[in-house]
Design a protein around this motif. Structure first.
Motif, short mmCIF file in Angstrom:
data_model
loop_
_atom_site.label_atom_id
_atom_site.label_comp_id
_atom_site.label_asym_id
_atom_site.label_seq_id
_atom_site.Cartn_x
_atom_site.Cartn_y
_atom_site.Cartn_z
N UNK A 89 -13.40 18.36 -0.50
CA UNK A 89 -12.47 18.00 0.58
C UNK A 89 -11.08 17.76 0.01
N UNK A 90 -11.05 17.05 -1.13
CA UNK A 90 -9.76 16.75 -1.76
C UNK A 90 -9.09 18.01 -2.30
N UNK A 91 -9.86 19.02 -2.59
CA UNK A 91 -9.29 20.30 -3.04
C UNK A 91 -8.82 21.13 -1.86
N UNK A 92 -9.69 21.31 -0.86
CA UNK A 92 -9.42 22.28 0.20
C UNK A 92 -8.72 21.71 1.43
N UNK A 93 -8.85 20.42 1.68
CA UNK A 93 -8.25 19.81 2.87
C UNK A 93 -7.33 18.65 2.51
N UNK A 94 -6.74 18.68 1.33
CA UNK A 94 -5.87 17.57 0.89
C UNK A 94 -4.63 17.44 1.77
N UNK A 95 -4.12 18.55 2.29
CA UNK A 95 -2.90 18.47 3.10
C UNK A 95 -3.14 17.85 4.47
N UNK A 96 -4.38 17.78 4.91
CA UNK A 96 -4.70 17.19 6.21
C UNK A 96 -5.51 15.90 6.04
N UNK A 97 -5.43 15.33 4.87
CA UNK A 97 -6.11 14.07 4.55
C UNK A 97 -5.09 13.14 3.90
N UNK A 98 -5.47 11.89 3.72
CA UNK A 98 -4.55 10.92 3.13
C UNK A 98 -5.36 9.84 2.43
N UNK A 99 -4.78 9.28 1.37
CA UNK A 99 -5.39 8.13 0.71
C UNK A 99 -4.37 7.00 0.66
N UNK A 100 -4.87 5.78 0.65
CA UNK A 100 -4.05 4.59 0.47
C UNK A 100 -4.35 4.04 -0.92
N UNK A 101 -3.29 3.64 -1.61
CA UNK A 101 -3.43 3.05 -2.94
C UNK A 101 -2.87 1.64 -2.95
N UNK A 102 -3.60 0.73 -3.57
CA UNK A 102 -3.13 -0.63 -3.83
C UNK A 102 -3.29 -0.85 -5.33
N UNK A 103 -2.25 -1.28 -5.98
CA UNK A 103 -2.25 -1.44 -7.44
C UNK A 103 -2.66 -0.16 -8.15
N UNK A 104 -2.26 0.98 -7.60
CA UNK A 104 -2.54 2.27 -8.22
C UNK A 104 -3.95 2.78 -8.04
N UNK A 155 0.85 -1.18 0.00
CA UNK A 155 0.00 0.00 0.00
C UNK A 155 0.89 1.24 0.00
N UNK A 156 0.52 2.20 -0.82
CA UNK A 156 1.20 3.48 -0.88
C UNK A 156 0.28 4.54 -0.30
N UNK A 157 0.84 5.43 0.51
CA UNK A 157 0.06 6.52 1.08
C UNK A 157 0.43 7.81 0.38
N UNK A 158 -0.57 8.65 0.12
CA UNK A 158 -0.29 9.94 -0.51
C UNK A 158 -1.39 10.95 -0.20
N UNK A 159 -1.09 12.18 -0.52
CA UNK A 159 -2.05 13.27 -0.38
C UNK A 159 -3.11 13.07 -1.46
N UNK A 160 -4.40 13.19 -1.12
CA UNK A 160 -5.42 13.03 -2.15
C UNK A 160 -5.45 14.19 -3.14
N UNK A 161 -5.88 13.88 -4.35
CA UNK A 161 -6.08 14.90 -5.37
C UNK A 161 -7.57 15.01 -5.66
N UNK A 162 -7.95 16.05 -6.38
CA UNK A 162 -9.36 16.22 -6.75
C UNK A 162 -9.87 14.97 -7.46
N UNK A 163 -9.04 14.37 -8.29
CA UNK A 163 -9.44 13.18 -9.02
C UNK A 163 -9.78 12.00 -8.11
N UNK A 164 -9.29 12.02 -6.88
CA UNK A 164 -9.58 10.94 -5.92
C UNK A 164 -10.95 11.10 -5.25
N UNK A 165 -11.55 12.26 -5.35
CA UNK A 165 -12.81 12.53 -4.64
C UNK A 165 -13.92 11.56 -4.97
N UNK A 166 -14.06 11.20 -6.23
CA UNK A 166 -15.12 10.26 -6.63
C UNK A 166 -14.91 8.89 -6.00
#
Length: 173
Positions: free
Chosen positions: A51-66, A17-28
């Motif tokens: 949320x992904x636009x305005x609070x991305x720096x205080x949020x996180x997403x996990x990615x598996x296989x991209x 699993x990779x952790x990263x800052x969410x992007x607007x594209x992750x919102x859906x």
């Protein structure tokens, strides 16, 4: 006719699993995970995209296989700039049991340190999984965890359970 095999197939090796800052594209995708959880209070899809636009720096997403497989939404509490408030945590059903939620909370705290030294969240009293998640995070990080009633059912306009405030912070000396 061949007899049915009683052997179980080899479990596949879990993808890292990779952790990263969410992007607007992750919102859906975040909205889909929240919807499919059937546990969270579901916000509008618009709210997750914002949320992904305005609070991305205080949020996180996990990615598996991209692909986004989990998220934590959070914000800095205006009255306490040393405190991140965790709004929601969810992991896709296919990825549960891999401790991804705990990894995301740790990753978020690591990214926000040293300016953020406290974490707050609200949990309904019957949500044992969330209580265990935040207790485990506190234990792993050597933080004290306390709870107190915050919102009563009468505080909500609908039939909402009470919410207790959980605070994770360095132990008082």
């Amino acid at each position: 006719m061949k007899p049915k095999s009683t052997e179980r197939p080899e479990p596949s090796t879990p993808t890292a699993v990779t952790l990263q800052v969410p992007s607007i594209a992750d919102g859906s995708r975040i909205w889909e995970i929240a919807r499919d959880s059937r546990e969270l209070d579901l916000n509008s899809s618009y709210a997750y995209v914002m949320w992904c636009r305005d609070f991305h720096n205080t949020s996180i997403v996990a990615l598996a296989d991209g692909k986004v497989c989990g998220f934590v939404t959070g914000y800095i509490r205006p009255e306490r700039p040393d405190t991140v408030v965790v709004w929601q945590v969810a992991v896709d059903a296919e990825q549960r049991g891999r401790r991804i939620a705990g990894q995301m909370l740790d990753g978020l705290l690591d990214r926000l340190a040293p300016g953020v030294s406290r974490m707050e969240t609200t949990i309904s009293p019957d949500n044992a999984a969330s209580i265990a998640l935040f207790t485990g995070t506190a234990n792993r990080r050597g933080l004290q965890i306390t709870s107190e009633p915050l919102f009563a059912p009468a505080d909500f306009p609908d039939s909402h359970e009470p919410e207790d405030l959980y605070i994770l912070a360095a132990p008082r000396r």
